[in-house]
Design a protein around this motif. Structure first.
Motif, short mmCIF file in Angstrom:
data_model
loop_
_atom_site.label_atom_id
_atom_site.label_comp_id
_atom_site.label_asym_id
_atom_site.label_seq_id
_atom_site.Cartn_x
_atom_site.Cartn_y
_atom_site.Cartn_z
N TRP A 82 -7.60 -3.33 2.20
CA TRP A 82 -6.50 -2.79 3.23
C TRP A 82 -7.79 -2.95 3.95
CZ3 TRP A 82 -2.60 -3.43 6.74
CH2 TRP A 82 -2.59 -2.29 7.78
N GLN B 106 -5.69 -0.03 -1.29
CA GLN B 106 -6.64 0.89 -0.52
C GLN B 106 -7.99 -0.11 0.24
OE1 GLN B 106 -6.73 3.36 1.24
NE2 GLN B 106 -4.64 4.41 0.24
N LYS C 237 0.69 -1.42 -0.13
CA LYS C 237 0.15 -0.41 0.17
C LYS C 237 1.00 1.59 0.30
CE LYS C 237 -3.89 2.16 3.15
NZ LYS C 237 -3.01 3.50 3.43
N GLU D 115 0.72 4.19 -3.17
CA GLU D 115 0.78 5.13 -2.71
C GLU D 115 1.85 6.07 -3.36
OE1 GLU D 115 0.03 5.73 1.78
OE2 GLU D 115 -2.32 4.76 1.12
N HIS E 277 -2.90 2.15 -6.63
CA HIS E 277 -3.70 2.39 -5.36
C HIS E 277 -5.04 1.81 -4.73
CE1 HIS E 277 -4.91 6.19 -3.86
NE2 HIS E 277 -3.98 6.11 -2.87
N ARG E 278 -6.41 1.93 -5.50
CA ARG E 278 -7.48 1.98 -5.00
C ARG E 278 -7.53 0.31 -4.61
NH1 ARG E 278 -9.78 1.89 -9.76
NH2 ARG E 278 -9.97 4.09 -10.31
#
Length: 690
Positions: A323, A320, A233, A237, A316-317
C-alpha cells in the motif's frame, strides 16, 4: 581466454540471482535453508541460459574441425575413389572456446542438480516451510504426508512410460533408455507449461511497454490497483484480528505450568509486537490449570493455529508495504501529469522522497533532467522499445510454427545462425544466440513473476515474498528452463533431431539423450505442440483470459467495463484522501520546525538567564561552603538545565519551613532546589497534618 568467459559468466550470474532474490526475499527473517535452496535453483536456471550460447559457438568450431579433417572421398576417371589430402585449415578458434570434456561434465552437474531440486527437495521444503508444527520432527512428518500424493502421481506417470517401452518389442530396456524416458517425461511437462507462459509473455511484454508511454493509462490503472489493494488490505487486517482473538483465548486458557505452554509461547513470538504487549498485560499467570474444570485445545489445533498465524501475519505485512509503495507510485504519476504543462521545465515533487538519495544521482539527475526524461523522452523510449519487442515476438511466433522445416529453412533464427556459421563470426553467433534465448527467458520468467494464484503463490517485491512462493518459483524455473533450452536449439536447428543431419550435437543435447526412444514425443509433441503459441498470442491480444476472469467475478482492469470505472473512481478518492493526510502531516511538521527555529533560541537564552540567577542566589546562601557546584550550575550544559527544570516542576514547594538547609547536599535525597524545599524533605512539621 579458453575458460575465462565461462568463469566470468558463472560469477556474474551468481550475483544476478543474489540481487533478484534480495529484492523479493527477506534474508533477515526467512530461514537460511529456504534462501539457499531458492538461490541455488534460480542460479542454476540463469546459468543454463547464459552458458548455452558458449556451447553453441564451441560446437560450431568443432564441426568445422571435423569437416576439415575428414573430407569426403573423390572419384577418379577410372571409377575408383581416392582419399584427398586434408584441406587447408580455415577454422578460427572462438575467443570463448571451452576445451573438450568440460561442457558435458558441467551440463550433467547443473541439469541433475536442478532436477533433484525441483522434483524432490523443493516440494518437501515447501510443505516444511508452510507447516505449523512446533518441532522439526513434526514438520518433517507433515511434509512427508503432504508430498505422498505428489510423489505418487509422478511415479505413476513414469511407470506409464516405462510400461510403454517394456511392451514395445523394438526397445531393450537399458539404463540410458530409462534415463531418456525420465528426461522426456520431465521435459514434456515443462514444455506444456512453457508454451502457455510464452504465449502470454510474447504479447503482454510489448503491450505493457507501449501502454507505459500513456500517462493517463498508467494513472487509471494505479487507481484501479489502489481500490483492489485497499479491499485486500482490509481483508488482511480483519483476518489478522480474528486470528489474534483466537490466540488471545488460547493464551488465557493455557497457563504457565501447562505442558502446551511452550507451544503458546512459540505462537506468541510470531505475532506482531503490539499484540504481544496487549496479551502480556491481560494475562494472569498465577493460576494453576485444572484439567477437570477447563477444556484445553489439543496440540493438533495449536499446530493449525500456528499455521494460520504465520500466514495472516505475512499477508498483513505484505499488504501494508504494498500500500505504501502504491501510494508513492500514484503520487509520482500525478506529479508527472502536473509537470507536463510546466513552463519552467523543472520537475517539482509534491512530496519529498522519504529515502535519502545518492549524491551522485542528485548531481546528475537534476530537476531539469528529470523533467526532460519523464515528460519528453521516456514516452518515446517506451514506444520504440515496444516496437522492437513486438518485432522479436513476431519472429519467435513465425519460427515456432516453421522450425521443423529444414528444406527450405524457414526459421529466421536458424537462418541467422547458418549465415554466421559460414563466415565463422563467433561473436555474432554468440550475440544472436544470447539475444534469442534471453528474450525467450524474459517472456517466460516475467510471466512467472507476474502470475498470482490467489494468496498461495505471489512474488511480491521489496522483500515481501513468503517462503512458500520463493520455493515454488524455484520449482517452476527448474522445470521450465530445460525445455526452454531444447526449444531454442530446435529454433536454431542446432538439435540433430530437428535438422535431421548427422553432425556433432551440442554438449547440452548429448546430456538430454536421443528422444528417438519415444518417437511419438520426438516427432509429434515436440514439433506440433509449440504451434499452439499462435492461438495463445491471439487470445492474449484480445484479452480473452481477462474477460473470462472478469465474468467469473475476479476484478480485472478493462477500459470498457462499468466495474472498472467504479473501482477507478474509488481508488482515485482513496489516493486523494491519503494525499490530504500526508499534506496535513507535512504542514504540521513544518509549523513545528518554524516555531522551533523562531522561538527556540529565545527560550534557550531565557532558560540560561534563569539558571544564572539561581546560581547567584545559591552562591549567596552558601558563603561557607567549599564544595564545587559546577556540576549543578553550568549555564552551557543543556542536559543539566533540563534536569533542573524537571526538578522545578516535579513537586510543590513548602515555603512555610522554619529553616533552610545550608548545604543542599546534606539532605538524604541529594536533590537541590533554590528558594524552597520539597515537602518530602522537610524535617520539621512532618506530622502536622496527621
Amino acid at each position: 581466454m579458453s575458460g575465462a568467459a565461462l568463469g566470468i559468466e558463472i560469477v556474474f550470474v551468481f550475483f544476478l540471482a543474489l540481487f533478484l532474490l534480495h529484492r523479493y526475499g527477506d534474508f533477515k527473517k526467512q530461514h537460511r535453508l529456504v534462501i539457499i535452496a531458492t538461490l541455488l535453483a534460480w542460479y542454476l536456471c540463469f546459468l543454463i541460459v547464459f552458458i548455452l550460447p558458449l556451447d553453441v559457438s564451441t560446437t560450431i568450431y568443432n564441426r568445422c574441425k571435423l569437416a576439415v579433417n575428414s573430407s569426403p572421398p573423390e572419384s577418379n576417371s577410372n571409377g575408383t575413389y581416392t582419399t584427398p589430402a586434408p584441406r587447408k585449415q580455415k577454422c578460427f578458434k572462438p575467443w570463448s572456446y571451452i576445451p573438450d570434456g568440460i561442457m558435458p561434465i558441467f551440463w550433467r552437474v547443473v541439469y541433475w542438480t536442478s532436477q533433484f531440486l525441483t522434483w524432490i527437495l523443493l516440494p518437501f521444503m515447501q510443505s516444511y516451510a508452510r507447516s505449523g508444527g512446533f518441532s522439526i520432527t513434526g514438520k518433517i512428518k507433515t511434509a512427508l504426508i503432504e508430498n505422498a500424493i505428489y510423489y505418487g502421481t509422478y511415479l505413476l506417470i513414469f511407470g506409464a512410460f516405462l510400461i510403454y517401452v517394456a511392451v514395445n518389442p523394438h526397445f531393450n530396456l537399458q539404463w540410458n533408455q530409462l534415463q531418456t524416458i525420465g528426461i522426456a517425461a520431465a521435459n514434456t511437462w515443462g514444455l506444456f507449461l512453457l508454451v502457455l507462459l510464452l504465449g502470454y509473455g510474447l504479447v503482454e511484454i510489448p503491450r505493457s511497454h507501449w501502454n507505459g508511454a500513456k500517462r493517463g493509462y498508467l494513472l487509471m490503472k494505479t487507481y484501479f490497483k489502489a481500490a483492489k489493494l485497499m479491499t485486500e488490505k482490509a481483508d488482511a487486517e480483519e483476518n489478522l484480528e480474528d486470528v489474534m482473538e483466537e490466540v488471545r483465548k488460547v493464551n488465557e486458557s493455557i497457563k504457565y505450568n501447562h505442558p502446551l505452554r511452550k507451544c503458546i509461547d512459540t505462537i506468541l513470538k510470531k505475532c506482531p509486537t503490539e499484540y504481544q504487549e496487549r496479551m502480556g498485560r491481560n494475562m494472569d499467570d498465577y493460576e494453576d490449570f485444572d484439567e477437570k474444570q477447563n477444556s484445553y485445545p489439543s496440540e493438533k489445533s495449536l499446530v493449525k493455529l500456528h499455521k494460520q498465524v504465520i500466514y495472516s501475519v505475512q499477508r498483513h505485512r505484505r499488504t501494508q508495504v504494498q500500500w505504501q509503495i502504491l501510494l508513492e507510485q500514484a503520487f509520482y504519476l500525478e506529479d508527472v501529469a502536473k509537470n507536463e504543462t510546466s513552463a519552467t521545465r523543472q520537475f517539482v515533487h509534491t512530496f519529498q522522497s522519504q529515502e535519502p538519495e545518492n549524491r551522485i544521482v542528485q548531481y546528475f539527475y537534476t530537476p531539469t533532467v528529470e523533467w526532460y526524461w519523464e515528460c519528453l523522452l521516456r514516452p518515446w523510449f517506451c514506444r520504440i522499445l515496444a516496437i522492437v519487442l513486438a518485432a522479436f515476438s513476431i519472429i519467435v511466433v513465425w519460427s515456432e510454427c516453421t522450425f521443423f522445416s529444414t528444406r527450405p529453412v524457414l526459421s529466421l533464427f536458424a537462418v541467422f545462425i547458418q549465415l554466421a556459421e559460414r563466415t565463422y563470426n563467433y561473436i555474432y553467433i554468440e550475440m544472436a544466440c544470447f539475444l534469442t534465448i534471453f528474450f525467450l527467458s524474459i517472456c517466460v520468467y516475467s510471466t512467472v513473476f507476474r502470475i498470482r494464484v490467489f494468496n498461495y503463490y505471489y512474488l511480491a517485491s521489496h522483500h515481501q515474498t513468503d517462503a512458500y512462493s520463493l520455493l515454488f518459483s524455484g520449482m517452476l524455473f527448474c522445470r521450465l528452463t530445460p525445455p526452454l533450452c531444447l526449444n531454442f536449439l530446435g529454433l536454431t536447428h542446432m538439435d540433430s533431431s530437428i535438422s535431421h543431419q548427422n553432425t556433432q550435437v551440442t554438449a547440452y543435447t548429448s546430456i538430454m539423450g536421443s528422444m528417438r526412444v519415444l518417437s511419438f514425443i520426438a516427432d509429434g509433441f515436440y514439433i506440433y505442440y509449440p504451434m499452439l503459441v499462435v492461438i495463445l498470442c491471439i487470445a492474449t491480444y484480445f484479452s480473452l483470459g481477462t474477460r473470462c476472469l472478469n465474468l467469473l467475478g475476479f476484478q480485472q482492469f478493462m477500459g470498457d467495463s462499468e466495474m472498472t470505472s467504479d473501482l477507478i473512481d474509488e481508488g482515485k478518492e482513496l489516493i486523494r484522501r491519503e494525499k490530504r493526510k500526508r499534506q496535513r502531516q507535512e504542514e504540521g511538521e513544518n509549523r513545528r520546525r518554524e516555531w522551533k527555529e523562531r522561538y527556540g533560541n529565545r527560550e534557550d537564552s531565557t532558560r540560561n538567564r534563569n539558571v544564572h540567577t539561581d546560581q547567584k542566589e545559591s552562591s549567596f546562601s552558601e558563603p561557607s561552603t567549599n564544595r564545587p557546584l559546577s556540576k549543578y550550575t553550568r549555564s552551557n550544559g543543556k542536559t543539566e538545565r533540563d534536569r533542573i527544570e524537571l526538578l522545578q516542576d516535579a513537586e510543590p514547594l513548602d515555603f512555610n519551613a522554619d529553616t533552610i538547609t545550608d548545604d543542599p547536599l546534606e539532605s538524604d535525597s541529594g536533590r537541590y532546589q533554590p528558594g524552597g524545599r520539597y515537602l518530602s524533605m522537610s524535617r520539621s512539621r512532618i506530622f502536622d497534618d496527621v
